[in-house]
Design a protein around this motif. Structure first.
Motif, PDB file in Angstrom:
ATOM      1  N   GLN A  63       1.173   9.168   7.272  1.00 14.86           N
ATOM      2  CA  GLN A  63       2.130   8.614   6.324  1.00 14.86           C
ATOM      3  C   GLN A  63       3.558   8.815   6.820  1.00 14.86           C
ATOM      4  N   ASN A  64       3.873  10.047   7.269  1.00 16.54           N
ATOM      5  CA  ASN A  64       5.220  10.322   7.765  1.00 16.54           C
ATOM      6  C   ASN A  64       5.527   9.493   9.003  1.00 16.54           C
ATOM      7  N   ASP A  65       4.545   9.358   9.886  1.00 15.59           N
ATOM      8  CA  ASP A  65       4.730   8.566  11.106  1.00 15.59           C
ATOM      9  C   ASP A  65       4.967   7.097  10.755  1.00 15.59           C
ATOM     10  N   PHE A  66       4.176   6.577   9.816  1.00 14.50           N
ATOM     11  CA  PHE A  66       4.374   5.194   9.370  1.00 14.50           C
ATOM     12  C   PHE A  66       5.771   5.007   8.793  1.00 14.50           C
ATOM     13  N   GLY A  67       6.223   5.981   7.987  1.00 13.94           N
ATOM     14  CA  GLY A  67       7.547   5.891   7.409  1.00 13.94           C
ATOM     15  C   GLY A  67       8.642   5.825   8.460  1.00 13.94           C
ATOM     16  N   LEU A  68       8.516   6.636   9.512  1.00 17.95           N
ATOM     17  CA  LEU A  68       9.516   6.627  10.575  1.00 17.95           C
ATOM     18  C   LEU A  68       9.467   5.326  11.379  1.00 17.95           C
ATOM     19  N   MET A 114      -2.239   0.213  11.149  1.00 22.00           N
ATOM     20  CA  MET A 114      -0.821   0.408  10.880  1.00 22.00           C
ATOM     21  C   MET A 114      -0.573   1.678  10.071  1.00 22.00           C
ATOM     22  N   LEU A 115      -1.451   1.956   9.107  1.00 21.28           N
ATOM     23  CA  LEU A 115      -1.278   3.104   8.225  1.00 21.28           C
ATOM     24  C   LEU A 115      -1.834   4.399   8.806  1.00 21.28           C
ATOM     25  N   GLY A 116      -2.457   4.318   9.973  1.00 22.23           N
ATOM     26  CA  GLY A 116      -2.993   5.524  10.607  1.00 22.23           C
ATOM     27  C   GLY A 116      -4.339   5.958  10.077  1.00 22.23           C
TER      28      GLY A 116
END
Length: 426
Positions: A63-68, A114-116
């Motif tokens: 989630q954090n990676d997707f946000g970045l 995309m969302l991991g």
């Protein structure tokens, strides 16, 4: 495993909520709203420990990676080059999860990549999100509430498996209405206003139409563990990216904080409530810039996760309120979510009965972040529209946040970033 997941004209709204959950929504004209402060549910230390063992840390990191990655994609748009860029990765991820539960085939594969979530089945994804929500909503000395609802067109038969999945995993309430009428628009806007305590008063200025609107609302309110004294707030110059300056109210406080610094940056964690959640502020040093800092963040954000020491810091933090709206389709396509937006290729066959062709039309994201001497109130809405067919030093460290900076509101136990962004103009 077969995907259980959206409908036509479907909108997912994610927003930070300030009112009690579970309020009944009536069709027709909205009634007057009385905002009530929600009660904070507390878990014992043992209960929190038990829930933590069930949290999928990989999903939090994804989630954090997707946000970045989304933050980076949006930063490339000229529309956001000269202003703030603040998003809620938790909000957007949860909204897309509700859509994901209606997909199948290549559409599901693209979204999971995309969302991991690649390689995970639906049940594990939904259970992971359910457990994370349970932990975030309980305790920490802050208010964090999440509410979900699905408004669908009269006569539309949604698949039982989809309804069960979103009810069990996300606590969705299902409403049947005529989405082509003003009464439905008013009722939905009332729900959004209510669940964000007026921070985001409306989402539609005309009836949404389509076959369904799926809404997720979240609200965060956290008081600082140690408040700033308003008497110490003074107007100071804040240096913008172009070198010009503007006056901003700068809150001042000296105290003990988790602190870390590198060659080109300073980082501080400012705790809320009982310390379980905090605001992470990363400030580029005067020899660096926000552009250089963002490049480091996008490359490897784990640098700012651990190895903080407890230091005496003389802190200056801008008092600010930022409100933003984003159109996300182009950025999401850049991140690999393409088929869901393609009328010919999208596969949302696991949401409704009848085999009608659906695809995503619009994805809107709104954020509000209000930082003051007492703490932070934040709200976000994500709308996805689907259509048919150590020891303190002798002298305190000085950290004056008087130039563009990055921040995140983070849960200490899970590491989940509820909000993140770059503040170029407080």
């Amino acid at each position: 495993m077969r995907k259980r997941k959206v409908l036509t004209g479907l909108c997912l709204l994610m927003g930070l909520t300030a009112c009690a959950q579970g309020s009944e929504i009536q069709s027709g004209e909205p009634q007057a709203i009385v905002h009530k402060q929600p009660k904070v549910k507390e878990l014992s230390a043992q209960e929190r420990k038990e829930v933590l063992t069930k949290i999928d840390t990989g999903m939090v990191e994804a989630q954090n990676d997707f946000g970045l990655r989304l933050h980076q994609a949006l930063s490339n748009s000229p529309e956001y080059k000269s202003g703030n860029l603040i998003i809620s990765p938790y909000s957007i991820t949860q909204a897309l999860a509700l859509a994901y539960n209606g997909t199948a085939g290549d559409t599901a594969a693209e979204m999971s990549d995309m969302l991991g979530w690649k390689g995970m089945n639906d049940a594990d994804i939904n259970e992971g999100n359910r457990q994370l929500r349970s932990l975030l909503e309980n305790g920490g000395g802050v208010v964090l509430n999440v509410a979900n609802s699905v408004w669908h067109q009269q006569g539309l038969e949604m698949k039982k498996a989809y309804v069960e999945a979103v009810k069990d995993g996300y606590g969705v309430e299902v409403r049947e209405t005529d989405l082509k009428q003003d009464e439905a628009m008013n009722a939905i806007n009332q729900w959004v206003n209510d669940k964000t305590s007026g921070k985001i008063p409306t989402i539609y200025d005309e009836p949404p139409g389509g076959v369904a609107v799926l809404i997720n609302a979240i609200y965060f309110k956290g008081g600082w563990m140690d408040e700033f004294d308003p008497a110490n707030t003074i107007d100071e110059e804040f240096t913008l990216s172009d070198g010009t300056t503007q006056k901003v109210p700068m809150m001042k406080r000296e105290g003990q904080y988790s602190y870390k610094e590198g060659e080109s940056w300073q980082a501080i964690r400012i705790p809320y409530g009982d310390g379980r959640m905090y605001m992470l502020v990363i400030l580029p040093k005067e020899s660096s810039s926000i552009d250089e800092l963002q490049q480091q963040l996008w490359k490897e954000a784990s640098v700012w996760k651990d190895d903080y020491s407890y230091e005496t810091v003389r802190l200056g933090l801008p008092k600010f309120k930022a409100e933003q709206s984003f159109e996300l389709p182009d950025a999401l396509k850049d991140l690999g979510m393409v088929k869901a937006f393609d009328a010919a290729e999208a596969d949302f066959s696991e949401m409704a009965v009848g085999g009608e062709k659906f695809w995503i039309d619009k994805v809107k994201h709104k954020t509000v972040v209000d930082v003051s001497e007492k703490g932070t109130v934040a709200a976000a809405i994500t709308a996805v529209g689907i259509v048919s067919g150590a020891s303190p030093p002798a002298d305190p460290i000085v950290m004056n946040v008087d130039r563009p900076f990055f921040f995140a509101i983070e849960d200490r136990d899970t590491g989940a970033w509820l909000f993140m962004g770059s503040v170029l103009r407080p």
